[in-house]
Motif scaffolding. Structure first.
Motif, PDB file in Angstrom:
ATOM      1  N   ASN A 660       0.783  -1.293   0.302  1.00 54.24           N
ATOM      2  CA  ASN A 660      -0.146  -0.237   0.378  1.00 54.24           C
ATOM      3  C   ASN A 660       0.974   0.880   0.086  1.00 54.24           C
ATOM      4  O   ASN A 660       0.365   2.462   0.579  1.00 54.24           O
ATOM      5  N   ARG A 665      -0.234   6.666   7.529  1.00 56.52           N
ATOM      6  CA  ARG A 665      -0.782   7.797   6.934  1.00 56.52           C
ATOM      7  C   ARG A 665      -1.469   8.270   8.110  1.00 56.52           C
ATOM      8  O   ARG A 665      -1.879   8.023   9.178  1.00 56.52           O
ATOM      9  N   TYR A 670      -8.809   9.445   4.655  1.00 58.55           N
ATOM     10  CA  TYR A 670      -7.874   9.240   3.561  1.00 58.55           C
ATOM     11  C   TYR A 670      -8.208   8.304   2.605  1.00 58.55           C
ATOM     12  O   TYR A 670      -8.374   7.349   3.441  1.00 58.55           O
ATOM     13  N   ARG A 671      -7.899   8.267   1.354  1.00 59.08           N
ATOM     14  CA  ARG A 671      -7.651   7.185   0.129  1.00 59.08           C
ATOM     15  C   ARG A 671      -6.612   6.711   0.418  1.00 59.08           C
ATOM     16  O   ARG A 671      -5.024   6.766  -0.014  1.00 59.08           O
ATOM     17  N   THR A 672      -6.751   5.362   0.886  1.00 59.73           N
ATOM     18  CA  THR A 672      -5.163   4.506   0.613  1.00 59.73           C
ATOM     19  C   THR A 672      -5.469   3.724  -0.252  1.00 59.73           C
ATOM     20  O   THR A 672      -5.581   2.909  -0.765  1.00 59.73           O
ATOM     21  N   PRO A 673      -4.454   4.123  -1.447  1.00 60.36           N
ATOM     22  CA  PRO A 673      -4.518   2.769  -2.495  1.00 60.36           C
ATOM     23  C   PRO A 673      -4.148   1.285  -2.335  1.00 60.36           C
ATOM     24  O   PRO A 673      -2.487   1.707  -1.146  1.00 60.36           O
ATOM     25  N   THR A 675      -1.960  -2.722  -3.942  1.00 63.80           N
ATOM     26  CA  THR A 675      -1.778  -3.062  -5.146  1.00 63.80           C
ATOM     27  C   THR A 675      -1.212  -4.236  -4.827  1.00 63.80           C
ATOM     28  O   THR A 675      -0.866  -4.491  -3.818  1.00 63.80           O
ATOM     29  N   THR A 721      -5.297  -2.776  -8.659  1.00 58.40           N
ATOM     30  CA  THR A 721      -4.550  -1.691  -7.418  1.00 58.40           C
ATOM     31  C   THR A 721      -6.645  -1.483  -6.837  1.00 58.40           C
ATOM     32  O   THR A 721      -7.114  -0.722  -8.276  1.00 58.40           O
ATOM     33  N   THR A 723      -8.392   1.012  -4.068  1.00 61.22           N
ATOM     34  CA  THR A 723      -8.881   1.904  -3.139  1.00 61.22           C
ATOM     35  C   THR A 723      -9.678   2.239  -2.264  1.00 61.22           C
ATOM     36  O   THR A 723     -10.929   1.731  -2.932  1.00 61.22           O
ATOM     37  N   THR A 725     -10.695   4.440   1.784  1.00 58.57           N
ATOM     38  CA  THR A 725     -11.054   5.663   2.631  1.00 58.57           C
ATOM     39  C   THR A 725     -10.982   5.206   3.717  1.00 58.57           C
ATOM     40  O   THR A 725     -11.852   3.891   4.281  1.00 58.57           O
TER      41      THR A 725
END
Length: 754
Positions: A660, A665, A670-673, A675, A721, A723, A725
């Motif tokens: 990630n 964070r 918060y928008r967390t990616p 993969t 990936t 995403t 929140t």
């Protein structure tokens, strides 16, 4: 009828030399031309411009045989005079085999198997002292000869009777215009014409007797006298390969230049050449009751069994047009060939055959000439058509009137080319679209397809007895015959059997050897063939036909059922199936000849971990178990089985990784990616198209609370990936589960803090 031929020893020696020449000259590597157009060569007419009241012969020599579209392997060197050729080289130009094939004459030739079944009278001017010996040499050389360029083999050409008429030979008789043996003076140009005429009669109707009537000169008065004498012999046809400009008194000659149809005097067709100067009308071709013969170019593609004759085109030299003095015959005016829209008088021509010197024929002449030459001109086509009347006469079904040509059957229309300028009408232009029938002046109604257009329409019909038959593949039918609706003529009829099936054959014995075609003789005054049998190895409903020249074709309705089941084929023949995966197998049945046989087999699997379902029917599905190994899938019906091999393969392993980016964070929402990457565990190759499910937990993946879920498919790099929140600060765990066909399920997780 005059004296028979002499100089027999000379002919024999010449023919031996010719055969030796072919053997030595035809061994090269030969490639058949495939163009549909001929390249113009250097030509020379055999006869010069005629004086008033005289005719010119219609023979045209190709001066350099190597310019022929269909050259011989040892074509002679160029020469600017008529007569280039050699007795020691293989002939250039078309052989009898080629002409017989191009005009579909096999059936007609089979129907006239006995020599001497008909006579053709050839009218020419002046004398050719070598006519007999040259003709004997041509016939000896071309007897069942194979053209090395087309790889076609012609019919047998019997020898000429030397001094006594006997079985197995045909007669050649030469007389003057009164029937005597005091011949006119010689003329080498007309000598070439005579050789061309006699050779073409021999090529098309090898079993026809030939009478050469030599007029004292080329004047129309002498030629007319010669024609008059020729008709008293009651031949199948009188052929005239000459012509000149029309003249006002030409109609006074029409009586001799007319066909005869008499029960007492026999049936005689009359043919005449339309000329070699392009658009324009000549006499005697304009005479209203003869067959006026135009000309075409003849080319082909391929060789042997793969040879295809290209559609013939107008030869530009063929004469045509609207007569200035002759009235339109009734059969031309009232035919389906609507030929009265441009011209109300006699229209020239009626029918056509090859005449282009560039696609010319092989001719042998040694009267002031060295041997083989290539000729064209409407002289060639006129003799070809005249000989076809002879073939029809030999089968007892000749219709001497040109009316038969205008019935719309037995001919193939020529749709391209012209012989000059006539305002764009059909009088000189083929394929103008003005006539739905396809008539065009230079070619008439077209080119022959067999001799049906020269035959009577009332000879009778053929039928099979019984009219239908059901049999099993590989088994002979019951006894069959072909019946004639009326008795065969005194000369008999040959019935030819054929089938559309590649596996079909005929035999006169139920236990004999079956051949794809069969010819059965029917004796005169009888109405049926001998019994025969049909056998076929291909299941279906083939077309079986009986044909004879001049008779309506008979058809037999045949049903060929497949034989007993002999084999079962399972498809696919082998398969590798991953643990837990499935594979469908299909079974088809066939008899011993490969014909499909419907089946409903039972299915079983042995030697491998897996099951089949359903266990009967035309197909089944194999489901692999969890143990790898090899085995067999078998379909069985009765005592016949077929199988396929199957291998259960273990699942491959994959690697799955979850990242990630940053592990820390700050802040809510918060928008967390995240993969996820998948790859083959052994090769590390990315797995494109893997299905990935991602779950995000608050806390640990094992005890935490599920806060988000998603799914996706990896791309070409093996990655996908996601995403999500985060709602509040804390620790989170991302758990990925990946599946891919043929691989065991892979998982991975990653923890991060917000």
């Amino acid at each position: 009828m005059g004296t028979k031929i002499s100089g027999w020893l000379k002919a024999t020696v010449a023919s031996v030399a010719l055969v030796a020449g072919i053997a030595s000259g035809g061994q090269g590597s030969l490639t058949a031309a495939s163009s549909s157009a001929a390249t113009p060569g250097d030509h020379a007419p055999a006869c010069g411009t005629p004086a008033a009241g005289h005719a010119r012969c219609g023979a045209i020599e190709l001066l350099n045989p190597s310019q022929n579209w269909h050259p011989g392997p040892n074509a002679a060197a160029p020469s600017k005079r008529p007569g280039s050729g050699s007795t020691t080289t293989a002939p250039s130009g078309y052989y009898p085999a080629d002409l017989q094939s191009a005009y579909n004459l096999a059936s007609a030739l089979n129907s006239m198997t006995k020599p001497g079944g008909a006579t053709i009278a050839v009218v020419d001017a002046y004398n050719d002292p070598y006519a007999a010996t040259d003709l004997a040499a041509y016939r000896s050389t071309m007897n069942a000869a194979t053209d090395p360029r087309t790889n076609l083999t012609g019919a047998k050409i019997p020898p000429l009777c030397s001094s006594t008429i006997k079985s197995g030979c045909v007669t050649f008789t030469k007389v003057n215009q009164s029937g005597g043996t005091s011949y006119p003076k010689g003329n080498t140009g007309w000598g070439e014409e005579i050789s061309l005429d006699l050779d073409m009669i021999s090529a098309i109707c090898p079993n026809c007797n030939i009478t050469l009537v030599e007029a004292s000169s080329s004047s129309f008065s002498n030629l007319n006298a010669a024609v008059g004498y020729a008709k008293t012999l009651h031949p199948a046809a009188v052929t005239n390969s000459y012509g000149g400009s029309e003249f006002s008194s030409e109609t006074s000659y029409n009586a001799n230049y007319s066909y005869s149809s008499s029960s007492s005097g026999g049936q005689t067709a009359v043919t005449a050449a339309t000329g070699d100067s392009g658009y324009g009308v000549e006499f005697p071709a304009a005479a209203p009751k003869l067959t006026a013969v135009g000309g075409t170019s003849l080319t082909y593609t391929g060789t042997g069994s793969s040879l295809v004759w290209n559609p013939q085109t107008v030869w530009s030299g063929a004469g045509a047009g609207c007569s200035a003095y002759e009235t339109m015959p009734t059969w031309q005016a009232t035919s389906t060939f609507d030929v009265s829209s441009v011209c109300a008088s006699r229209q020239v021509g009626d029918v056509s055959a090859v005449a282009d010197p560039n696609t010319g024929v092989a001719v042998y002449d040694t009267y002031s000439e060295p041997g083989w030459m290539v000729f064209g001109g409407t002289s060639a086509s006129t003799q070809i058509i005249g000989a076809m009347y002879g073939l029809a006469a030999g089968a007892g079904v000749e219709q001497p009137s040109p009316a038969g040509l205008y019935q719309g059957t037995g001919v193939v229309a020529v749709t391209s080319g012209s012989d000059g300028s006539c305002g764009g009408t059909y009088l000189c232009q083929a394929g103008t679209g003005q006539l739905s029938s396809g008539y065009a002046g230079p070619v008439g109604v077209g080119v022959p397809d067999g001799v049906g257009a020269f035959s009577t329409a009332t000879a009778g019909t053929l039928s099979f007895n019984p009219s239908s038959e059901t049999t099993t593949a590989g088994q002979p039918s019951g006894s069959l015959t072909v019946n004639l609706s009326t008795p065969a003529p005194s000369g008999g009829v040959t019935v030819n059997l054929a089938t559309s099936s590649s596996g079909g054959g005929f035999s006169t014995s139920s236990t004999g050897t079956f051949s794809h075609t069969l010819s059965l003789p029917v004796a005169g005054d009888t109405t049926a063939t001998e019994p025969f049998y049909y056998e076929d190895t291909v299941a279906g409903t083939p077309t079986v036909t009986a044909t004879a020249t001049g008779w309506t074709t008979g058809n037999l309705s045949v049903t060929v059922n497949p034989g007993a089941l002999a084999s079962i084929t399972v498809s696919p023949s082998s398969a590798t199936v991953a643990e837990g995966a499935t594979q469908t197998f299909t079974a088809t049945g066939a008899d011993s000849y490969g014909n499909p046989v419907g089946i409903n087999p039972s299915w079983a699997t042995t030697g491998s971990d897996g099951t089949v379902s359903p266990t009967s029917g035309s197909s089944t599905t194999f489901t692999a178990g969890s143990t790898s190994g090899s085995g067999t899938i078998t379909a069985t019906e009765g005592s016949v089985s077929g199988s396929a091999s199957v291998t259960v393969s273990p699942l491959a392993s994959m690697t799955v990784s979850v990242t990630n980016g940053s592990t820390v964070r700050k802040g809510p929402n918060y928008r967390t990616p995240v993969t996820v990457a998948t790859a083959d565990a052994t090769t590390s190759a990315p797995l494109s198209g893997a299905n990935v499910a991602l779950d995000v937990f608050s806390g640990s993946c094992s005890t935490g609370t599920l806060v988000s879920s998603g799914s996706g498919t990896t791309g070409s790099n093996g990655q996908v990936t996601f995403t999500f929140t985060t709602k509040s600060q804390g620790t989170y765990c991302a758990l990925a589960t990946a599946t891919y066909s043929g691989y065991s399920t892979g998982t991975s997780q990653d923890t991060f803090t917000n």
